[in-house]
Each structure stands twice: as C-alpha cells, then as structure tokens.
Enzyme design. Sequence first.
Site, PDB file in Angstrom:
ATOM      1  N   HIS A  58       0.825  -1.221   0.000  1.00 48.17           N
ATOM      2  CA  HIS A  58       0.000   0.000   0.000  1.00 48.17           C
ATOM      3  C   HIS A  58       0.859   1.271   0.000  1.00 48.17           C
ATOM      4  O   HIS A  58       0.522   2.260   0.651  1.00 48.17           O
ATOM      5  CB  HIS A  58      -0.951   0.034   1.200  1.00 48.17           C
ATOM      6  N   ASN A 135     -10.330  -2.542   2.600  1.00 46.80           N
ATOM      7  CA  ASN A 135     -10.090  -2.523   1.156  1.00 46.80           C
ATOM      8  C   ASN A 135     -11.388  -2.197   0.437  1.00 46.80           C
ATOM      9  O   ASN A 135     -12.451  -2.141   1.058  1.00 46.80           O
ATOM     10  CB  ASN A 135      -9.590  -3.895   0.682  1.00 46.80           C
TER      11      ASN A 135
HETATM   12  C1  HEM Z   1      -2.127 -11.111   7.400  1.00 40.35           C
HETATM   13  C2  HEM Z   1      -2.602 -10.222   6.583  1.00 40.35           C
HETATM   14  C3  HEM Z   1      -2.036  -8.838   6.447  1.00 40.35           C
HETATM   15  C4  HEM Z   1      -0.872  -8.309   6.906  1.00 40.35           C
HETATM   16  C5  HEM Z   1       0.214  -9.020   7.690  1.00 40.35           C
HETATM   17  C6  HEM Z   1      -0.833  -6.923   6.499  1.00 40.35           C
HETATM   18  C7  HEM Z   1       0.209  -6.068   6.740  1.00 40.35           C
HETATM   19  C8  HEM Z   1       0.278  -4.765   6.332  1.00 40.35           C
HETATM   20  C9  HEM Z   1       1.390  -3.881   6.519  1.00 40.35           C
HETATM   21  C10 HEM Z   1       2.695  -4.278   7.206  1.00 40.35           C
HETATM   22  C11 HEM Z   1       1.065  -2.679   6.010  1.00 40.35           C
HETATM   23  C12 HEM Z   1       1.921  -1.424   5.998  1.00 40.35           C
HETATM   24  C13 HEM Z   1       1.444  -0.519   7.095  1.00 40.35           C
HETATM   25  C14 HEM Z   1       2.272   0.718   7.255  1.00 40.35           C
HETATM   26  O1  HEM Z   1       3.442   0.745   6.858  1.00 40.35           O
HETATM   27  O2  HEM Z   1       1.741   1.697   7.823  1.00 40.35           O
HETATM   28  C15 HEM Z   1      -0.257  -2.793   5.509  1.00 40.35           C
HETATM   29  C16 HEM Z   1      -0.959  -1.765   4.947  1.00 40.35           C
HETATM   30  C17 HEM Z   1      -2.292  -1.857   4.631  1.00 40.35           C
HETATM   31  N1  HEM Z   1      -3.081  -2.988   4.676  1.00 40.35           N
HETATM   32 FE1  HEM Z   1      -2.552  -4.789   5.271  1.00 40.35          FE
HETATM   33  N2  HEM Z   1      -1.985  -6.629   5.835  1.00 40.35           N
HETATM   34  C18 HEM Z   1      -2.741  -7.778   5.779  1.00 40.35           C
HETATM   35  C19 HEM Z   1      -3.963  -7.917   5.219  1.00 40.35           C
HETATM   36  C20 HEM Z   1      -4.755  -6.868   4.838  1.00 40.35           C
HETATM   37  C21 HEM Z   1      -6.149  -6.947   4.540  1.00 40.35           C
HETATM   38  C22 HEM Z   1      -7.027  -8.202   4.616  1.00 40.35           C
HETATM   39  C23 HEM Z   1      -6.546  -5.690   4.238  1.00 40.35           C
HETATM   40  C24 HEM Z   1      -7.915  -5.200   3.886  1.00 40.35           C
HETATM   41  C25 HEM Z   1      -8.947  -5.468   4.615  1.00 40.35           C
HETATM   42  C26 HEM Z   1      -5.409  -4.814   4.353  1.00 40.35           C
HETATM   43  C27 HEM Z   1      -5.425  -3.454   4.160  1.00 40.35           C
HETATM   44  C28 HEM Z   1      -4.341  -2.634   4.286  1.00 40.35           C
HETATM   45  C29 HEM Z   1      -4.385  -1.226   3.997  1.00 40.35           C
HETATM   46  C30 HEM Z   1      -5.588  -0.423   3.538  1.00 40.35           C
HETATM   47  C31 HEM Z   1      -3.091  -0.742   4.206  1.00 40.35           C
HETATM   48  C32 HEM Z   1      -2.620   0.684   3.997  1.00 40.35           C
HETATM   49  C33 HEM Z   1      -2.942   1.525   5.186  1.00 40.35           C
HETATM   50  C34 HEM Z   1      -2.550   2.946   4.908  1.00 40.35           C
HETATM   51  O3  HEM Z   1      -3.203   3.568   4.049  1.00 40.35           O
HETATM   52  O4  HEM Z   1      -1.604   3.431   5.522  1.00 40.35           O
HETATM   53  N3  HEM Z   1      -4.335  -5.564   4.721  1.00 40.35           N
HETATM   54  N4  HEM Z   1      -0.722  -4.073   5.696  1.00 40.35           N
END
Ligand code: HEM
Length: 499
Positions: A58, A135
């Site tokens: 992201h 999402n």
């Molecule tokens: C085990 C599953 C998942 C892991 C380990 C994971 C991990 C991460 C990590 C490490 C980031 C970076 C965050 C940052 O640097 O601030 C991130 C961002 C993000 N993830 Fe996940 N994620 C997972 C599943 C999902 C799912 C299922 C969704 C949606 C429902 C999702 C939506 C997002 C979004 C929207 C961001 C960006 C947030 C922002 O705008 O700063 N992720 N995720």
Amino acid sequence: MADQGRGPGLTTRQGHPVYDNQNTRSVGPRGPLVLEDYHYLEKITHFDRERIPERVVHARGAAAHGIFVPTGMAGDDPVTKYTRAKVFRKGTETPIFLRFSTVIHGGHSPETLRDPRGFAIKFYTEDGNWDLVGNNLKVFFIRDPLKFPDMVHAFKPDPIHNRQMMGRFFDFVSMSPEATHMITWLFSPWGIPADYRHMQGSGVNTYKLVDDEGQTVLCKFHFQPRQGIRNLTSEEASAIQARDFNHATGDLYDSIERGEFPEWDMFIQVMSDDEHPELDWDPLDVTKLWPEDQFPMLHVGHIQLNRNPADFHNEVEQVAFGTGVLVDGIDFSEDKLLQGRTFAYSDTQRYRVGPNYLQLPINAPKCPFATNQRGGQMSYHVDGAGQGANPHVNYEPSSLNGLREQERAGPPPRPFVQGHIGRQKIERTNDFKQAGERWRSFSDAERDELVTNLVGALSQCERVIQEKMVCHFMQADREYGGRVAAGLGVAMPQREAAE
Ligand code: HEM
C-alpha cells in the site's frame, strides 16, 4: 516587511536568517567549498534524509480529512442495540482521516493497475482513535496470516530482474485455492476501480460489537459511495495510464478543492456471536462474503471528505493505521487473519515512521491522553503534560499524584475457548462456491472481461499453473472454468471437469 509578491523571510532550522540561498560558501568564486557553511550542511543533510521507508504494501496512496456522522438505524433497531461505541451515538460528529491506496507497487506507481484498493479510516473519537483498515473488495486472497509475506513476495516484482510476473503471481495463487473468490473479483472490472471516489470500502475482517451489557455480535463494516460505483476495463485503464498515471490522486484532490466533497454511506452486517454450524462457510473466514439476503446491510451513518492534507509527507506518508486500534464497544473477533494483521501494523510503523509515531499530530488522538511512556527517538512532548499530574511520577501505581488507572468496564471477557494447540485449518473451507456465485452474478460484459483478463494473464504462465487455475475455476462454475480453459487451450481431464 516582505516585498510585494514575496513571502516571509527564509531562515535555517536554527532560526538564522538566510541572506544568500543561491551560492555556497567557498574559497574564491571557483571553490573549493568550506565546511563551515552551516546553512548548506543543514539544508543538504536534511534533504538526504527526506524519504522514510515506504510502506511494504500500500505504498501509493492519497488521503483526505473529513467527518463521520452516525444517522442511527431505521425504526426500532438502533445501532446502539449492538454497540456502546460512542462514535455511533446519534447527534455526534467525529473527525476522520481516510487514506486510499493501491497495494503492490511503489510510491509513484500508476494508479490504473489491477490491484485491490486500500480504504483505511482513522476515526478520532472522544474515546480515542478507531482505525478501520479496509479494502474496496469485500474479501481477501488468504485466510491465514502466515501466508501473507509469501503472497506479497509472489505478487511483487521478481527479486532479480524487478518485474512483476504473472507466472509468479499465479504460481502462488494456483496453490492457494482459497484465493479463487478474490481472483474472480480482481480480474473482473472490479479489479480496476475508475478512481477512489467511485469505489466501495469494506473492513473485510469480522469484528465484534459490544453492547452496554457486554453482549457481543459478529460484525462486518461496509461503505457505499454516494457518487456511484465505476470500474474500468483493461482497455480503458490503459488509455488513462497513457496520459496520466496519477489520475486517482488528482481526482480526489481536485474534487475536494472544487468543493465537491465525496461521501459514503456506512453499513454494518451482524450475526450472533457463535460458530454458525448451519452455514457451509465460517463467519470468521475472510475469503467469504456474508450474503446480503441472509445478513442485510444496516445503515449506520455516512462519511464525508472535505479537506485536503496540508502536507503530503506529514499526513499521508506518516499516517499509521492498524487493526489493533479499536475503541470501547468494538472488539476483535477470533478471525486469525485479523489477529495476525494486528501485530504487523504497529510493528512496521515503529520501524517505518519511528517509535514515537503516535506523537505525530496525524496519529495522535484528539481526546485527552496521558501515558508514562517516555523517551525514544524524536520524542518531543510528554503525553498528558499540563493535565495536573505530578511530572516527576512516570510510573504507576503511585500515591504521589501520578497517572491513575481509569474506572471503566474493560472489554468483555472472551467466551471460553478450548482446543488443541497446533497448525490447523478452519474446517469449512468451501473454497469455490462463492467464486461460482460471483461468476453467475456478473453481467455478460463483466464475465467477458474477466475471461479475457484471466486468459491474458495466465497465457504468461507455465502449463502446470494454467491447469491448476482452470481446475479451480471449473470447481467454481463449469462455464467459468470451461471458458478460461478454451481461451488457454487447456484440455481438462473428465474428473476435474465434474461439478
Ligand atoms: C495477514 C494479513 C495482512 C498483513 C500481515 C498486512 C500487513 C500490512 C502492513 C505491514 C502494512 C503497511 C502498514 C504501514 O506501513 O503503515 C499494511 C498496509 C495496509 N493494509 Fe494490510 N496486511 C494484511 C492484510 C490486509 C487486509 C485483509 C486488508 C484489507 C482489509 C489490508 C489493508 C491494508 C491497507 C488499507 C493498508 C494501507 C494503510 C494505509 O493507508 O496506511 N491488509 N498491511
């Protein structure tokens, strides 16, 4: 006094006036430079450190400030029946910050790529922050967090030549049958939303709502754009990308500048907090939708975005959302993916932004807060200073007017959970049924586009991967699998072609 048409005087960060910003300090007009040029040293060393690590996923995003207004549910079924969270209390208005994003590629990658879109909201509630990190699509590829790093590696560019390869993407997906539903969404036009204003949002994971008595229900959160939903075919996306690879960021920013404030209605789906043995899928399984005829969408409010960030880096880059950031009245479910995520977010943010990332104005709560956390890189204030506590007491408990525990009901005790500890799958995996339902729910045009996109992407894959994918689509729906097989020239054995 500043000249007409020119701004206030430039200084260094030490407050010294800058009288020449065009020429370094040197020995004679042709150099060499002298090390005592503090202005140059401060300016260039800060520039050298302008970037922070981008998000591991992201990375590309755009965001805006706004409000959440709960409207209460119709009739005698108010949301407060399910949750005591104050953010849903009628008559309140909560400031929010919403960041949209694409997932796989880097910070300046095109916004026309086939990818889920992030929909992350920070609600600055009177009870502290609530982050809903969702999402646009309502399901996900995998249901166990242990698979997430492998999934992201397979989807990201090759570690040697740095190109995204469908062969790697589908190598992983073809061995993860639970991804079939998400892939069906992603390769249809729903995989390329026209922009951020015309797409849905969803919390995706299952949460719990907690009422005044501590009773819980399972809950999903969803957002429906008042602007309508618009998706792109691959051809339309290519045409946009040829002239503008920042179109979604531009669309969001410009519409807010014009005073056209995008809005989304917020809905919840609820079901009783138990295992629901009557369903052939598990309510904690993030690869599944909750069918709306069985679990209707209940309107609980709306959000509006009405102010652009004042600085992209300070706000959009440094904002930190996490699934662990819940308020009283909203709780975790046992959903394993949700629990795995909850560790990952704050962990990466301590590395990406720094250990005091929560002191930044974009991340700090807007309600009063006070902790005994001290020090660490970039600490610049004491949480709660000035609220009357004894500043010498940075520990608890204390009889010397230190911070004290608050009297409040904590989260409800978890129901009794029993089981063997081990690496175990959920029982009702049912990997293909909803993918088939999705195929049958699509219009003819969406089905045609889905088949064309899949055939195009799978043509770049090894035969063994094509066969596995066709086998999955076949199990979802015979027509679906048959059309992808025909497009690829894959002949399916009778056994796999069976229902
Ligand atoms: C085990 C599953 C998942 C892991 C380990 C994971 C991990 C991460 C990590 C490490 C980031 C970076 C965050 C940052 O640097 O601030 C991130 C961002 C993000 N993830 Fe996940 N994620 C997972 C599943 C999902 C799912 C299922 C969704 C949606 C429902 C999702 C939506 C997002 C979004 C929207 C961001 C960006 C947030 C922002 O705008 O700063 N992720 N995720």
